[in-house]
Design a protein around this motif. Structure first.
Motif, PDB file in Angstrom:
ATOM      1  N   MET A  50       0.828  -1.214  -0.004  1.00  0.00           N
ATOM      2  CA  MET A  50      -0.223  -0.020  -0.102  1.00  0.00           C
ATOM      3  C   MET A  50       0.830   1.339  -0.107  1.00  0.00           C
ATOM      4  O   MET A  50       1.772   1.582   0.757  1.00  0.00           O
ATOM      5  CB  MET A  50      -0.892  -0.057   1.296  1.00  0.00           C
ATOM      6  CG  MET A  50      -1.863  -1.213   1.411  1.00  0.00           C
ATOM      7  SD  MET A  50      -2.696  -1.257   2.742  1.00  0.00           S
ATOM      8  CE  MET A  50      -4.196  -1.943   2.392  1.00  0.00           C
ATOM      9  N   THR A  51       0.766   2.045  -0.902  1.00  0.00           N
ATOM     10  CA  THR A  51       1.577   3.329  -1.057  1.00  0.00           C
ATOM     11  C   THR A  51       0.642   4.882  -0.684  1.00  0.00           C
ATOM     12  O   THR A  51      -0.310   4.972  -1.726  1.00  0.00           O
ATOM     13  CB  THR A  51       1.869   3.272  -2.444  1.00  0.00           C
ATOM     14  OG1 THR A  51       2.830   2.304  -2.823  1.00  0.00           O
ATOM     15  CG2 THR A  51       2.947   4.465  -2.808  1.00  0.00           C
ATOM     16  N   PRO A  52       1.176   5.397   0.200  1.00  0.00           N
ATOM     17  CA  PRO A  52       0.571   6.788   0.693  1.00  0.00           C
ATOM     18  C   PRO A  52       1.495   7.788  -0.392  1.00  0.00           C
ATOM     19  O   PRO A  52       2.201   7.449  -1.036  1.00  0.00           O
ATOM     20  CB  PRO A  52       1.148   6.901   2.048  1.00  0.00           C
ATOM     21  CG  PRO A  52       2.207   6.166   2.195  1.00  0.00           C
ATOM     22  CD  PRO A  52       2.122   4.904   1.225  1.00  0.00           C
ATOM     23  N   GLY A  53       0.676   8.926  -0.199  1.00  0.00           N
ATOM     24  CA  GLY A  53       1.329  10.044  -1.248  1.00  0.00           C
ATOM     25  C   GLY A  53       1.071  10.191  -2.457  1.00  0.00           C
ATOM     26  O   GLY A  53       2.010  10.471  -3.492  1.00  0.00           O
ATOM     27  N   VAL A  54      -0.162   9.716  -2.678  1.00  0.00           N
ATOM     28  CA  VAL A  54      -0.671   9.602  -4.315  1.00  0.00           C
ATOM     29  C   VAL A  54      -1.494  10.894  -4.610  1.00  0.00           C
ATOM     30  O   VAL A  54      -2.278  11.364  -3.859  1.00  0.00           O
ATOM     31  CB  VAL A  54      -1.386   8.321  -4.444  1.00  0.00           C
ATOM     32  CG1 VAL A  54      -1.868   8.202  -5.819  1.00  0.00           C
ATOM     33  CG2 VAL A  54      -0.612   7.084  -4.261  1.00  0.00           C
ATOM     34  N   GLN A  55      -1.148  11.524  -5.756  1.00  0.00           N
ATOM     35  CA  GLN A  55      -1.869  12.508  -6.081  1.00  0.00           C
ATOM     36  C   GLN A  55      -2.145  12.561  -7.581  1.00  0.00           C
ATOM     37  O   GLN A  55      -1.253  11.625  -8.302  1.00  0.00           O
ATOM     38  CB  GLN A  55      -1.241  14.100  -5.757  1.00  0.00           C
ATOM     39  CG  GLN A  55      -1.403  14.041  -4.260  1.00  0.00           C
ATOM     40  CD  GLN A  55      -1.331  15.842  -4.145  1.00  0.00           C
ATOM     41  OE1 GLN A  55      -1.117  16.301  -4.939  1.00  0.00           O
ATOM     42  NE2 GLN A  55      -1.735  16.046  -2.725  1.00  0.00           N
ATOM     43  N   LEU A  56      -2.773  13.069  -8.344  1.00  0.00           N
ATOM     44  CA  LEU A  56      -2.725  13.011  -9.898  1.00  0.00           C
ATOM     45  C   LEU A  56      -1.787  13.502 -10.495  1.00  0.00           C
ATOM     46  O   LEU A  56      -1.582  13.221 -11.926  1.00  0.00           O
ATOM     47  CB  LEU A  56      -4.304  13.800 -10.401  1.00  0.00           C
ATOM     48  CG  LEU A  56      -5.327  12.973  -9.612  1.00  0.00           C
ATOM     49  CD1 LEU A  56      -6.554  13.983 -10.142  1.00  0.00           C
ATOM     50  CD2 LEU A  56      -5.576  11.901 -10.243  1.00  0.00           C
TER      51      LEU A  56
END
Length: 114
Positions: A50-56
């Motif tokens: 699971m990876t946090p820090g995701v934006q478009l």
């Protein structure tokens, strides 16, 4: 879930720390289900990444948080789940933003499994 890596600039959760985290998980697969990480840490099929820090859009903020896109996180780095925070709750229309992340994440996954 074990914290294997962080997406913040200057994090201590990398290198030897990450290796020890993976070793602990492999020793206790009955207890550990996966990792919070910035890329796939092992090939064990039972471990979820699971990876946090995701934006478009990729980038960084003033607090040192580094952002990656769903395409990079899932398609290039092999993560199973994207974790989105500010990209949804700070959006003008959070429901619309959530749907966009869902679509981009699914599209990246679909390409990755081809």
């Amino acid at each position: 879930l074990l914290l294997g890596e962080m997406s913040s600039k200057g994090t201590l959760a990398e290198g030897a720390y990450t290796k020890k985290t993976v070793d602990m998980a492999m020793a206790r697969p009955d207890f550990v289900m996966g990792f919070i990480c910035t890329h796939k840490l092992c090939e064990e099929p039972g471990m979820v990444h699971m990876t946090p820090g995701v934006q478009l859009e990729s980038g960084a903020d003033a607090l040192g948080q580094r952002y990656l896109t769903p395409e990079v996180v899932v398609g290039e780095r092999g993560s199973d789940v994207i974790i989105v925070g500010r990209g949804v709750y700070k959006a003008k229309d959070p429901a619309k933003a959530a749907l966009e992340y869902k679509k981009r994440g699914w599209d990246a996954y679909s390409l990755a499994i081809q």
